[in-house]
Motif scaffolding. Structure first.
Motif, PDB file in Angstrom:
ATOM      1  N   CYS A 157       0.834  -1.207   0.000  1.00  0.00           N
ATOM      2  CA  CYS A 157       0.000   0.000   0.000  1.00  0.00           C
ATOM      3  C   CYS A 157       0.869   1.258   0.000  1.00  0.00           C
ATOM      4  N   THR A 158       1.993   1.197   0.702  1.00  0.00           N
ATOM      5  CA  THR A 158       2.896   2.348   0.738  1.00  0.00           C
ATOM      6  C   THR A 158       3.434   2.661  -0.652  1.00  0.00           C
ATOM      7  N   LEU A 159       3.799   1.641  -1.417  1.00  0.00           N
ATOM      8  CA  LEU A 159       4.283   1.864  -2.780  1.00  0.00           C
ATOM      9  C   LEU A 159       3.186   2.491  -3.654  1.00  0.00           C
ATOM     10  N   THR A 160       1.934   2.096  -3.433  1.00  0.00           N
ATOM     11  CA  THR A 160       0.821   2.728  -4.132  1.00  0.00           C
ATOM     12  C   THR A 160       0.686   4.185  -3.704  1.00  0.00           C
ATOM     13  N   TYR A 161       0.841   4.441  -2.418  1.00  0.00           N
ATOM     14  CA  TYR A 161       0.783   5.806  -1.879  1.00  0.00           C
ATOM     15  C   TYR A 161       1.876   6.673  -2.519  1.00  0.00           C
ATOM     16  N   LEU A 162       3.089   6.144  -2.569  1.00  0.00           N
ATOM     17  CA  LEU A 162       4.208   6.870  -3.170  1.00  0.00           C
ATOM     18  C   LEU A 162       3.988   7.112  -4.658  1.00  0.00           C
ATOM     19  N   SER A 163       3.226   6.223  -5.296  1.00  0.00           N
ATOM     20  CA  SER A 163       2.959   6.342  -6.726  1.00  0.00           C
ATOM     21  C   SER A 163       1.931   7.418  -7.042  1.00  0.00           C
ATOM     22  N   PRO A 166       2.001  11.033  -3.341  1.00  0.00           N
ATOM     23  CA  PRO A 166       3.205  11.307  -2.543  1.00  0.00           C
ATOM     24  C   PRO A 166       3.128  12.612  -1.768  1.00  0.00           C
ATOM     25  N   HIS A 167       2.287  13.536  -2.229  1.00  0.00           N
ATOM     26  CA  HIS A 167       2.123  14.811  -1.525  1.00  0.00           C
ATOM     27  C   HIS A 167       1.567  14.614  -0.118  1.00  0.00           C
ATOM     28  N   GLY A 168       0.969  13.457   0.157  1.00  0.00           N
ATOM     29  CA  GLY A 168       0.409  13.201   1.481  1.00  0.00           C
ATOM     30  C   GLY A 168       1.394  12.603   2.461  1.00  0.00           C
ATOM     31  N   LEU A 169       2.633  12.388   2.020  1.00  0.00           N
ATOM     32  CA  LEU A 169       3.609  11.664   2.836  1.00  0.00           C
ATOM     33  C   LEU A 169       4.779  12.551   3.245  1.00  0.00           C
ATOM     34  N   ARG A 170       5.078  12.511   4.532  1.00  0.00           N
ATOM     35  CA  ARG A 170       6.306  13.135   5.033  1.00  0.00           C
ATOM     36  C   ARG A 170       7.477  12.180   4.882  1.00  0.00           C
ATOM     37  N   GLU A 171       7.229  10.905   5.250  1.00  0.00           N
ATOM     38  CA  GLU A 171       8.250   9.856   5.212  1.00  0.00           C
ATOM     39  C   GLU A 171       7.526   8.527   5.340  1.00  0.00           C
ATOM     40  N   TYR A 365       0.833   0.673  -9.266  1.00  0.00           N
ATOM     41  CA  TYR A 365       2.065   1.441  -9.072  1.00  0.00           C
ATOM     42  C   TYR A 365       2.363   2.261 -10.318  1.00  0.00           C
ATOM     43  N   ASP A 366       3.092   3.340 -10.116  1.00  0.00           N
ATOM     44  CA  ASP A 366       3.541   4.184 -11.213  1.00  0.00           C
ATOM     45  C   ASP A 366       5.068   4.179 -11.201  1.00  0.00           C
ATOM     46  N   PRO A 367       5.694   3.265 -11.957  1.00  0.00           N
ATOM     47  CA  PRO A 367       7.158   3.177 -11.921  1.00  0.00           C
ATOM     48  C   PRO A 367       7.856   4.491 -12.263  1.00  0.00           C
ATOM     49  N   GLU A 368       7.264   5.274 -13.152  1.00  0.00           N
ATOM     50  CA  GLU A 368       7.901   6.547 -13.506  1.00  0.00           C
ATOM     51  C   GLU A 368       7.909   7.501 -12.318  1.00  0.00           C
ATOM     52  N   GLN A 369       6.771   7.603 -11.630  1.00  0.00           N
ATOM     53  CA  GLN A 369       6.714   8.444 -10.439  1.00  0.00           C
ATOM     54  C   GLN A 369       7.680   7.937  -9.367  1.00  0.00           C
ATOM     55  N   LEU A 370       7.738   6.637  -9.180  1.00  0.00           N
ATOM     56  CA  LEU A 370       8.634   6.075  -8.173  1.00  0.00           C
ATOM     57  C   LEU A 370      10.093   6.347  -8.524  1.00  0.00           C
ATOM     58  N   SER A 371      10.399   6.399  -9.800  1.00  0.00           N
ATOM     59  CA  SER A 371      11.786   6.646 -10.215  1.00  0.00           C
ATOM     60  C   SER A 371      12.239   8.071  -9.910  1.00  0.00           C
ATOM     61  N   ASN A 373      10.912   9.687  -7.108  1.00  0.00           N
ATOM     62  CA  ASN A 373      10.407   9.874  -5.748  1.00  0.00           C
ATOM     63  C   ASN A 373      11.289  10.841  -4.949  1.00  0.00           C
ATOM     64  N   THR A 374      10.644  11.670  -4.128  1.00  0.00           N
ATOM     65  CA  THR A 374      11.374  12.563  -3.224  1.00  0.00           C
ATOM     66  C   THR A 374      11.013  12.349  -1.764  1.00  0.00           C
ATOM     67  N   VAL A 375      10.089  11.433  -1.488  1.00  0.00           N
ATOM     68  CA  VAL A 375       9.694  11.139  -0.105  1.00  0.00           C
ATOM     69  C   VAL A 375      10.750  10.234   0.530  1.00  0.00           C
ATOM     70  N   PRO A 376      11.275  10.561   1.704  1.00  0.00           N
ATOM     71  CA  PRO A 376      12.220   9.658   2.367  1.00  0.00           C
ATOM     72  C   PRO A 376      11.558   8.320   2.698  1.00  0.00           C
ATOM     73  N   VAL A 377      12.194   7.232   2.271  1.00  0.00           N
ATOM     74  CA  VAL A 377      11.646   5.882   2.481  1.00  0.00           C
ATOM     75  C   VAL A 377      12.769   4.969   2.958  1.00  0.00           C
ATOM     76  N   ALA A 378      12.491   4.174   3.987  1.00  0.00           N
ATOM     77  CA  ALA A 378      13.422   3.142   4.442  1.00  0.00           C
ATOM     78  C   ALA A 378      12.664   1.842   4.569  1.00  0.00           C
ATOM     79  N   ALA A 379      13.287   0.749   4.129  1.00  0.00           N
ATOM     80  CA  ALA A 379      12.619  -0.552   4.122  1.00  0.00           C
ATOM     81  C   ALA A 379      13.513  -1.620   4.711  1.00  0.00           C
TER      82      ALA A 379
END
Length: 441
Positions: A157-163, A166-171, A365-371, A373-379
């Protein structure tokens, strides 16, 4: 778009301040003026803080595993929630169709009409809809971009959110939940069946006596009718589902304890004990989360039908077949025969078949948007995870700009149940450093 929202008066439970929230959201976010459903969420904050001070803390949205699982019901802070409560107000979401949100099960789905109507309704219960719900909820709570913590399916779901939002995410923090961005469901199951087979070998090396016992139970079930407390006969293939234990550090030894209680002597010879059958029932019944079985494969569906991928790929691994000389335990895969043997699922068989045949699933998912990405993400990626394959996870990590990976062989899929506080603190520290945005570590 604003949505109706009600909140209970705060109440305290063992050091936690708790507030129950209900939001009215569109069933279909592309038709915001159409049918609505309710989504429930529960807020937790540290009761030692004055309420006014707690309300100034930023929000953390927890996206739980599944699909089809309700938000955790906390009785006290512990593990990762203990760590998170120092920094955040925690929101546990009952994803649509689960918990206290508008339910989706054999009882309520019958109100929709025939199987085609039920399947159409359930097309709105994937990650894209969950993320759209989350954004409406964030706005209703008046939150700035918030932090998300996604475990397993929550990472999907997070990857969908980032796709798409992303404006809704701080990190974002993810544990055991980096889904493949492209490709059919088949590749997921080929990877995970191999890992489940390796985990079986590891288990039987640790408990060699359980190899013969497992085979004995399987052969017994072929010749003797044993019934679960809900009344249906226990089959070999359903017994193999107790392999769900193999997905965890903290749970794997529970399989050994379960098998120790398998047989008892009776006037008619050795039979499976009531204790064993009761425990197995709790592991193999989907009465508590039928949505998991109904939409499980659809979480991999993008532009093509899944066609019961797990069942098709299982046929490439004969060691998992019930009739194998020494059958192995399966994992969390879902098979069409679930809808023939589980009373909670039997009325939904045609609905499930229609979902498996659906070929026009939209992209998750939107691979182009994910490529970009500016939201800090750790996995956190677990080397031997039998549910979310390590190699596929690293493939996805490399496709998300700036995503930082911490790989560990010390944990399995349920790592946050083993050291939730340590894992959470590590990931939070990672997103609050300054990584190279063009690299996935």
């Amino acid at each position: 778009m604003s949505v109706p929202h009600t909140a209970s008066a705060p109440y305290e439970v063992r050091g936690m301040r708790v507030t129950d929230h209900r939001f009215t959201v569109p069933l279909d976010h592309s038709a915001p003026d159409g049918e609505t459903i309710t989504v429930f969420a529960r807020e937790y904050s540290d009761a030692e803080l004055p309420q006014a001070e707690a309300e100034q803390l930023p929000w953390l949205l927890y996206l739980q595993g599944g699909p089809g699982g309700k938000g955790p019901r906390l009785l006290s802070f512990g593990g990762w929630t203990k760590a998170a409560s120092r920094h955040f107000r925690i929101l546990m979401l009952d994803q649509r169709g689960t918990g206290l949100s508008t339910p989706a099960n054999r009882q309520t789905l019958a109100l929709r009409g025939d199987a085609a109507a039920q399947a159409g309704y359930l097309t709105h219960f994937r990650a894209d809809s969950i993320v759209a719900d989350a954004e409406l909820i964030r706005a209703a709570l008046g939150s700035e971009p918030w932090t998300t913590y996604g475990q397993s399916y929550g990472g999907f779901c997070t990857l969908t959110y980032l796709s798409f939002a992303p404006h809704g995410l701080r990190e974002s923090l993810i544990t055991g939940g980096l889904a493949p961005l492209t490709g059919p469901a088949d590749r997921v199951y080929r990877a995970t069946f191999s890992r489940v087979a390796a985990r079986n070998a590891e288990y039987f090396a640790k408990y060699p006596q359980d190899r013969a016992l497992t085979t004995r139970i399987a052969r017994h079930l072929e010749t003797e009718a044993e019934y679960l407390p809900s009344g249906e006969r226990l089959t070999v293939r359903r017994f193999q589902m107790v392999g769900s234990f193999l997905g965890g550090n903290t749970r794997v030894d529970g399989l050994h304890l379960l098998l120790q209680e398998a047989f008892v002597p009776t006037p008619g010879g050795d039979r499976l004990s009531d204790t064993f059958l009761e425990s197995v029932h709790g592991l193999v019944s989907r009465a508590g989360n039928p949505l998991y079985a109904l939409v499980h494969e659809s979480i991999y569906g993008q532009g093509e039908a899944t066609r019961w991928a797990a069942q098709r790929i299982l046929n490439e691994y004969p060691q998992f077949r019930p009739e194998a000389e020494e059958p192995l335990y399966t994992g969390e895969m879902v098979y069409p025969w679930y809808f023939e043997e589980d009373p909670a699922l039997v009325p939904l068989k045609e609905t499930a078949d229609l979902l498996a045949a659906k070929a026009d699933w939209p992209a998750l998912y939107d691979p182009e948007q994910l490529s970009r990405n500016t939201v800090p993400v750790a996995a956190a990626v677990y080397t031997d995870d039998i549910y979310v394959d390590r190699n596929l996870s690293l493939e996805t990590a490399a496709a998300v700009r700036g995503l930082q990976v911490w790989e560990s062989a010390d944990f399995h899929h349920d790592g946050i149940a083993d050291d939730g506080e340590g894992i959470f603190n590590r990931l939070l520290g990672m997103v609050r450093t300054e990584p190279d945005p063009d690299s996935a570590a």
